[in-house]
Design a protein around this motif. Structure first.
Motif, short mmCIF file in Angstrom:
data_model
loop_
_atom_site.label_atom_id
_atom_site.label_comp_id
_atom_site.label_asym_id
_atom_site.label_seq_id
_atom_site.Cartn_x
_atom_site.Cartn_y
_atom_site.Cartn_z
N MET A 1 0.84 -1.18 0.00
CA MET A 1 0.00 0.00 0.00
C MET A 1 0.89 1.24 0.00
O MET A 1 1.84 1.34 0.76
CB MET A 1 -0.90 0.00 1.25
N HIS A 2 0.56 2.16 -0.87
CA HIS A 2 1.30 3.43 -0.95
C HIS A 2 0.56 4.48 -0.12
O HIS A 2 -0.63 4.70 -0.31
CB HIS A 2 1.38 3.88 -2.41
N THR A 3 1.26 5.08 0.82
CA THR A 3 0.66 6.16 1.60
C THR A 3 1.49 7.42 1.42
O THR A 3 2.68 7.35 1.10
CB THR A 3 0.57 5.82 3.10
N SER A 4 0.85 8.51 1.64
CA SER A 4 1.53 9.79 1.49
C SER A 4 0.84 10.80 2.39
O SER A 4 -0.31 10.64 2.77
CB SER A 4 1.47 10.24 0.03
N ARG A 5 1.55 11.84 2.70
CA ARG A 5 1.01 12.94 3.49
C ARG A 5 1.16 14.22 2.69
O ARG A 5 1.98 14.31 1.79
CB ARG A 5 1.76 13.08 4.83
N LYS A 6 0.37 15.21 3.06
CA LYS A 6 0.40 16.47 2.32
C LYS A 6 0.35 17.62 3.31
O LYS A 6 -0.37 17.56 4.30
CB LYS A 6 -0.80 16.51 1.37
N VAL A 7 1.11 18.67 3.00
CA VAL A 7 1.02 19.93 3.74
C VAL A 7 0.74 21.04 2.74
O VAL A 7 1.12 20.94 1.57
CB VAL A 7 2.30 20.24 4.56
N THR A 8 0.07 22.07 3.21
CA THR A 8 -0.22 23.21 2.35
C THR A 8 0.16 24.50 3.07
O THR A 8 0.07 24.59 4.30
CB THR A 8 -1.71 23.28 1.95
N VAL A 9 0.57 25.46 2.29
CA VAL A 9 0.73 26.84 2.77
C VAL A 9 0.12 27.72 1.68
O VAL A 9 0.21 27.41 0.50
CB VAL A 9 2.19 27.24 3.07
N GLU A 10 -0.50 28.80 2.11
CA GLU A 10 -1.16 29.66 1.13
C GLU A 10 -1.37 31.06 1.68
O GLU A 10 -1.39 31.27 2.88
CB GLU A 10 -2.51 29.06 0.71
N ARG A 11 -1.53 31.96 0.75
CA ARG A 11 -1.90 33.35 0.99
C ARG A 11 -1.06 33.98 2.10
O ARG A 11 0.16 33.95 2.03
CB ARG A 11 -3.38 33.47 1.28
N ASN A 12 -1.73 34.56 3.08
CA ASN A 12 -1.07 35.31 4.15
C ASN A 12 0.02 36.21 3.58
O ASN A 12 -0.29 37.17 2.90
CB ASN A 12 -0.56 34.39 5.25
N ARG A 13 1.28 35.87 3.79
CA ARG A 13 2.37 36.68 3.26
C ARG A 13 2.84 36.17 1.90
O ARG A 13 3.82 36.65 1.36
CB ARG A 13 3.53 36.71 4.25
N LEU A 14 2.16 35.18 1.35
CA LEU A 14 2.54 34.65 0.04
C LEU A 14 1.70 35.34 -1.04
O LEU A 14 0.84 34.74 -1.68
CB LEU A 14 2.37 33.13 0.00
N ARG A 15 1.99 36.61 -1.20
CA ARG A 15 1.26 37.45 -2.15
C ARG A 15 2.25 38.33 -2.89
O ARG A 15 3.32 38.65 -2.39
CB ARG A 15 0.28 38.36 -1.42
N PHE A 16 1.84 38.73 -4.09
CA PHE A 16 2.63 39.72 -4.81
C PHE A 16 1.70 40.47 -5.76
O PHE A 16 0.67 39.96 -6.19
CB PHE A 16 3.80 39.08 -5.57
N ALA A 17 2.08 41.69 -6.05
CA ALA A 17 1.36 42.52 -7.01
C ALA A 17 2.28 42.70 -8.21
O ALA A 17 3.46 43.00 -8.05
CB ALA A 17 1.00 43.87 -6.40
N ALA A 18 1.74 42.45 -9.41
CA ALA A 18 2.58 42.54 -10.59
C ALA A 18 1.73 42.89 -11.81
O ALA A 18 0.53 42.66 -11.83
CB ALA A 18 3.32 41.22 -10.83
N ALA A 19 2.41 43.41 -12.82
CA ALA A 19 1.77 43.75 -14.09
C ALA A 19 2.17 42.72 -15.14
O ALA A 19 3.24 42.10 -15.05
CB ALA A 19 2.19 45.14 -14.54
N HIS A 20 1.31 42.55 -16.13
CA HIS A 20 1.62 41.66 -17.25
C HIS A 20 0.70 41.99 -18.42
O HIS A 20 -0.21 42.79 -18.30
CB HIS A 20 1.50 40.19 -16.83
N MET A 21 0.97 41.34 -19.53
CA MET A 21 0.08 41.40 -20.70
C MET A 21 0.24 40.09 -21.44
O MET A 21 1.17 39.90 -22.21
CB MET A 21 0.36 42.61 -21.57
N ALA A 22 -0.65 39.17 -21.15
CA ALA A 22 -0.60 37.84 -21.76
C ALA A 22 -1.08 37.90 -23.21
O ALA A 22 -1.80 38.82 -23.60
CB ALA A 22 -1.47 36.88 -20.95
N THR A 23 -0.66 36.92 -23.98
CA THR A 23 -1.10 36.81 -25.37
C THR A 23 -2.03 35.61 -25.49
O THR A 23 -1.81 34.57 -24.86
CB THR A 23 0.11 36.65 -26.31
N PHE A 24 -3.10 35.77 -26.30
CA PHE A 24 -4.09 34.72 -26.51
C PHE A 24 -4.57 34.75 -27.95
O PHE A 24 -4.93 35.81 -28.45
CB PHE A 24 -5.32 34.92 -25.60
N SER A 25 -4.58 33.61 -28.58
CA SER A 25 -5.14 33.47 -29.93
C SER A 25 -4.64 34.56 -30.88
O SER A 25 -5.41 35.15 -31.63
CB SER A 25 -6.67 33.50 -29.87
N GLY A 26 -3.35 34.85 -30.81
CA GLY A 26 -2.78 35.84 -31.71
C GLY A 26 -3.05 37.28 -31.33
O GLY A 26 -2.79 38.19 -32.09
#
Length: 161
Positions: A1-26
């Motif tokens: 049997m394969h077992t595994s564990r998982k941990v998560t970290v999110e948001r709080n201080r894991l944020r950033f503000a940035a600019a971009h301009m993605a390309t889509f369908s030409g």
């Protein structure tokens, strides 16, 4: 049997503000920005200390990456659609007659084909894995990173190790 564990970290201080301009369908989006949130999941067996990995260590490594991204123009350096010219003190980006000139200090050139949340997540995951492995986290089996552009709208990338 394969077992595994998982941990998560999110948001709080894991944020950033940035600019971009993605390309889509030409086409290319207008220059705009987001307040991004980062989600991280690590999966693997428990270490001798009975944890997948230390939350603080994950957050520190991720925070260093968010600081690189914060308040930058995220330049999709591997774009097939944008004309990009690097100058000693600036980046010039052109698309169909629209030209932008950014001071070099305001740009983070990323080796990605598009500045979508999915591509940013892939870049982030690779850099985060490298940092965690340098800490000794060589037992991780799966690393998932989510980059949320706005609530309810995120791009994800998973590394199966």
């Amino acid at each position: 049997m394969h077992t595994s564990r998982k941990v998560t970290v999110e948001r709080n201080r894991l944020r950033f503000a940035a600019a971009h301009m993605a390309t889509f369908s030409g086409d290319c989006e207008p220059l705009h920005g987001h307040n991004y949130d980062v989600f991280i999941e690590l999966e693997g067996p428990l270490t001798e200390d009975a944890w997948v990995w230390d939350f603080s260590a994950v957050k520190r490594a991720a925070r260093e990456l968010t600081e690189l991204l914060d308040h930058k123009f995220l330049l999709q350096r591997a774009s097939r659609h944008l004309e990009i010219r690097e100058e000693p003190d600036a980046w010039e980006v052109s698309y169909r007659g629209r030209t932008y000139r950014f001071p070099a200090s305001d740009v983070l050139p990323l080796p990605i084909p598009n500045s979508t949340a999915e591509c940013i997540a892939e870049w982030f995951a690779a850099r985060l894995l490298e940092a965690l492995q340098l800490q000794g986290a060589t037992h991780i089996r799966r690393l998932t990173v989510g980059i949320e552009e706005m609530p309810g709208q995120a791009g994800w990338y998973t590394l199966e190790l």
